[in-house]
Design a protein around this motif. Structure first.
Motif, mmCIF file in Angstrom:
data_model
loop_
_atom_site.group_PDB
_atom_site.id
_atom_site.type_symbol
_atom_site.label_atom_id
_atom_site.label_comp_id
_atom_site.label_asym_id
_atom_site.label_seq_id
_atom_site.Cartn_x
_atom_site.Cartn_y
_atom_site.Cartn_z
ATOM 1 N N VAL A 1 41.383 42.285 42.905
ATOM 2 C CA VAL A 1 41.363 43.624 43.037
ATOM 3 C C VAL A 1 41.055 44.414 41.820
ATOM 4 C CG1 VAL A 1 43.111 45.494 43.319
ATOM 5 C CG2 VAL A 1 43.456 43.433 44.698
ATOM 6 N N GLY A 2 41.252 44.011 40.856
ATOM 7 C CA GLY A 2 40.900 44.465 39.477
ATOM 8 C C GLY A 2 39.445 44.762 39.511
ATOM 9 N N PHE A 3 38.620 43.381 39.739
ATOM 10 C CA PHE A 3 37.146 43.612 39.495
ATOM 11 C C PHE A 3 36.463 44.087 40.634
ATOM 12 C CE2 PHE A 3 38.022 39.441 36.920
ATOM 13 C CZ PHE A 3 38.261 40.069 35.700
ATOM 14 N N VAL A 4 36.882 43.997 41.797
ATOM 15 C CA VAL A 4 36.025 44.937 42.891
ATOM 16 C C VAL A 4 36.259 46.180 42.926
ATOM 17 C CG1 VAL A 4 35.842 42.872 44.492
ATOM 18 C CG2 VAL A 4 37.959 44.414 44.499
ATOM 19 N N VAL A 5 37.660 46.619 42.531
ATOM 20 C CA VAL A 5 37.940 48.166 42.418
ATOM 21 C C VAL A 5 37.191 48.622 41.174
ATOM 22 C CG1 VAL A 5 39.726 49.761 41.743
ATOM 23 C CG2 VAL A 5 40.145 48.053 43.336
ATOM 24 N N GLN A 6 36.908 47.851 39.930
ATOM 25 C CA GLN A 6 35.972 48.395 38.920
ATOM 26 C C GLN A 6 34.666 48.795 39.391
ATOM 27 O OE1 GLN A 6 35.621 45.774 35.549
ATOM 28 N NE2 GLN A 6 33.567 46.450 35.436
ATOM 29 N N VAL A 7 33.908 47.936 40.125
ATOM 30 C CA VAL A 7 32.689 48.079 40.572
ATOM 31 C C VAL A 7 32.340 49.270 41.583
ATOM 32 C CG1 VAL A 7 30.956 47.268 41.970
ATOM 33 C CG2 VAL A 7 31.988 45.788 40.541
ATOM 34 N N ALA A 8 33.427 49.240 42.490
ATOM 35 C CA ALA A 8 33.501 50.327 43.629
ATOM 36 C C ALA A 8 33.820 51.680 42.736
ATOM 37 C CB ALA A 8 34.538 49.976 44.753
ATOM 38 N N LEU A 9 34.709 51.687 42.021
ATOM 39 C CA LEU A 9 35.084 53.072 41.228
ATOM 40 C C LEU A 9 34.002 53.474 40.505
ATOM 41 C CD1 LEU A 9 37.357 55.450 41.047
ATOM 42 C CD2 LEU A 9 38.215 53.898 39.210
ATOM 43 N N GLN A 10 33.395 52.625 39.852
ATOM 44 C CA GLN A 10 32.313 52.945 38.908
ATOM 45 C C GLN A 10 30.872 53.738 39.647
ATOM 46 O OE1 GLN A 10 31.468 50.018 35.606
ATOM 47 N NE2 GLN A 10 29.384 50.818 35.374
ATOM 48 N N MET B 1 28.455 41.030 32.177
ATOM 49 C CA MET B 1 29.953 41.056 32.346
ATOM 50 C C MET B 1 30.217 41.390 33.880
ATOM 51 S SD MET B 1 31.484 40.684 29.498
ATOM 52 C CE MET B 1 33.142 41.014 30.091
ATOM 53 N N LEU B 2 29.526 41.943 34.507
ATOM 54 C CA LEU B 2 29.656 42.309 36.070
ATOM 55 C C LEU B 2 29.511 40.976 36.615
ATOM 56 C CD1 LEU B 2 27.853 45.838 36.991
ATOM 57 C CD2 LEU B 2 30.489 45.108 37.335
ATOM 58 N N LEU B 3 28.418 40.323 36.501
ATOM 59 C CA LEU B 3 28.281 39.113 37.161
ATOM 60 C C LEU B 3 28.994 37.980 36.935
ATOM 61 C CD1 LEU B 3 24.418 38.892 37.147
ATOM 62 C CD2 LEU B 3 25.830 39.127 38.955
ATOM 63 N N GLY B 4 29.814 38.026 35.500
ATOM 64 C CA GLY B 4 30.911 37.000 35.192
ATOM 65 C C GLY B 4 32.174 37.323 35.801
ATOM 66 N N GLU B 5 32.316 38.648 36.114
ATOM 67 C CA GLU B 5 33.529 38.972 36.833
ATOM 68 C C GLU B 5 33.236 38.504 38.357
ATOM 69 O OE1 GLU B 5 34.317 42.893 34.193
ATOM 70 O OE2 GLU B 5 33.595 43.169 35.855
ATOM 71 N N MET B 6 32.169 38.618 38.714
ATOM 72 C CA MET B 6 32.214 38.134 40.209
ATOM 73 C C MET B 6 32.248 36.801 40.309
ATOM 74 S SD MET B 6 31.745 41.217 41.754
ATOM 75 C CE MET B 6 32.725 41.853 40.379
ATOM 76 N N GLY B 7 31.886 36.078 39.302
ATOM 77 C CA GLY B 7 32.072 34.861 39.373
ATOM 78 C C GLY B 7 33.546 34.319 39.412
ATOM 79 N N ILE B 8 34.221 34.971 38.504
ATOM 80 C CA ILE B 8 35.887 34.841 38.739
ATOM 81 C C ILE B 8 36.400 35.243 40.032
ATOM 82 C CG2 ILE B 8 37.979 35.643 37.771
ATOM 83 C CD1 ILE B 8 36.693 36.238 35.048
ATOM 84 N N VAL B 9 35.853 36.112 40.644
ATOM 85 C CA VAL B 9 36.413 36.449 42.209
ATOM 86 C C VAL B 9 35.883 35.212 42.947
ATOM 87 C CG1 VAL B 9 35.606 37.913 44.277
ATOM 88 C CG2 VAL B 9 36.099 38.947 41.898
ATOM 89 N N LEU B 10 34.620 34.577 42.898
ATOM 90 C CA LEU B 10 34.155 33.142 43.686
ATOM 91 C C LEU B 10 35.076 32.341 43.390
ATOM 92 C CD1 LEU B 10 30.224 34.027 43.272
ATOM 93 C CD2 LEU B 10 31.899 34.123 45.571
ATOM 94 N N SER B 11 35.637 32.203 42.185
ATOM 95 C CA SER B 11 36.569 31.108 41.658
ATOM 96 C C SER B 11 37.817 31.242 42.417
ATOM 97 C CB SER B 11 36.763 31.209 40.310
ATOM 98 O OG SER B 11 37.670 30.009 39.975
ATOM 99 N N VAL B 12 38.307 32.425 42.686
ATOM 100 C CA VAL B 12 39.375 32.647 43.304
ATOM 101 C C VAL B 12 39.503 32.276 44.727
ATOM 102 C CG1 VAL B 12 41.107 34.480 43.956
ATOM 103 C CG2 VAL B 12 40.233 34.265 41.771
ATOM 104 N N SER B 13 38.102 32.868 45.334
ATOM 105 C CA SER B 13 37.910 32.461 46.722
ATOM 106 C C SER B 13 37.830 31.222 46.933
ATOM 107 C CB SER B 13 36.616 33.111 46.972
ATOM 108 O OG SER B 13 35.303 32.270 46.745
ATOM 109 N N ARG B 14 37.989 30.125 46.339
ATOM 110 C CA ARG B 14 37.723 28.702 46.676
ATOM 111 C C ARG B 14 39.179 28.222 46.883
ATOM 112 N NH1 ARG B 14 32.961 26.155 44.776
ATOM 113 N NH2 ARG B 14 31.882 26.825 43.128
#
Length: 379
Positions: free
Chosen positions: A323-332, A363-376
């Protein structure tokens, strides 16, 4: 299977990982690819005029994109629970860097970048955004049953946000401050902070803004000039209103279908920073309303897919990270588009995945990698 068994017998740390979420991965890669194409077009003129090389901005961005995608792949394979241990150290590091940047030379009236000899520049606010998400997710995951109280659900978050906001306002970095406060508020709301505290915070914030408006000309001339140029950019068309006026010209001249990729007229030193804060206005000029809608749709789909992944995350910590990372991208993205259309005052904020900037992209791509880690789906 035979190779895996052989590795296991030799004691090598091999383990099978569930597949990552492909729709989210494809959305991220599409945004990166789209962003690189638009950066190449939007920055070509200013790069040629200022640096004598039409690819001066695109070339390093390609390198950062490659490194970022590599970092995303690595992050997607790392157990995201490790960030429980890294949350506070990363926040401490970001605070040190936010303090250090105040002693750096000014650029466009701001102190936002650390100069790293031989390596380029580093923007500490990008690390701060990352650290705030980690710390908030960490605190909420450990104390979710007590989030309704002031001592647990409000005080630690207010202290963290207050310290980060003060340092960022000293740069000054108004848009970054608003973004971090927005991310923090969303995570607190999702985490279970009582609604009454949001009402009180809103009232206090409104009072603070009212007081700031009264004393702003003496206290924050930077913000005052941005506010006045927002209300009437044509009052100073060659000064503070220049950026906004040229941006609106670019957007308006694009029409429905645009002038065509690479055909922008405003990027030829009319729109300041076409490779950065105002890249969306060049996109609107070249690709028109259709292209603008395509970009907005991509960001909306990224947010929707991220929230879907958060809803199916293995645990609360993983859900809050997503939630934190995708909201960051969308809000920005929303804030950037609001700035270039003069919906809000010009506060200098980049468009995720599109604007030039190595720190931000990696930093953005690293954060997206964490999202993908959670998706596993591993617990």
């Amino acid at each position: 299977m035979h190779k895996a068994a052989a590795h296991a017998k030799r004691g090598l740390p091999l383990r099978h990982l569930p597949a990552m979420d492909l729709p989210f991965l494809m959305l991220v890669l599409t945004l990166v690819g789209f962003g690189l194409v638009m950066l190449g077009s939007a920055s070509s003129a200013v790069a040629l005029y200022r640096r004598g090389d039409a690819f001066a901005y695109l070339r390093p961005q390609l390198l950062y994109a490659a490194l970022g995608i590599g970092a995303m792949w690595v992050a997607s394979r790392v157990d995201y629970h490790i960030y429980h241990k890294l949350a506070w150290p990363l926040l401490a590091l970001s605070m040190v860097l936010l303090t250090a940047v105040l002693f750096m030379p000014e650029y466009n009236g701001c102190k936002r970048w650390l100069v790293l000899p031989g390596l380029g520049t580093l923007q500490p606010s990008e690390i701060a955004k990352f650290a705030v998400v980690l710390v908030f997710a960490h605190i909420i995951a450990l104390n979710h049953d007590r989030m309704g109280s002031f001592a647990v659900g409000v005080l630690p978050f207010a202290l963290v946000l207050g310290a980060v906001a003060v340092l960022m306002l000293l740069e000054p970095h108004l848009s970054g401050t608003v973004l971090i406060l927005g991310i923090g508020a969303v995570l607190m709301f999702v985490g279970g902070t009582g609604l009454k505290w949001f009402v009180l915070a809103g009232a206090g914030g409104a009072a603070a803004i009212g007081a700031a408006i009264i004393i702003m000309p003496d206290l924050v001339p930077y913000a005052a000039s941005r506010l006045s140029s927002w209300l009437d950019p044509f009052a100073d068309p060659l000064g503070d209103g220049h950026q906004t006026i040229q941006s609106l010209y670019a957007i308006g001249s694009g029409g429905a279908a645009g002038l065509g990729l690479g055909s922008s007229r405003q990027k030829h030193l009319f729109v300041p920073e076409p490779q950065n804060d105002f890249i969306f206005s060049i996109l609107c000029e070249e690709l028109g309303f259709v292209g603008a809608c395509a970009v907005i749709l991509l960001f909306a789909l990224l947010l929707w897919r991220g929230i879907t992944l958060a809803a199916h995350a293995p645990d609360r910590f993983g859900a809050l990270l997503v939630v934190g990372f995708v909201v960051q991208v969308a809000l920005q993205a929303v804030l950037n588009m609001a700035v270039v259309t003069n919906t809000i005052p010009n506060t200098g904020i980049s468009l995720p995945f599109f604007s030039s900037g190595g720190t931000s992209l990696m930093m953005l791509l690293g954060e997206m990698g964490i999202v993908l880690s959670v998706s596993r789906g591993e617990t």
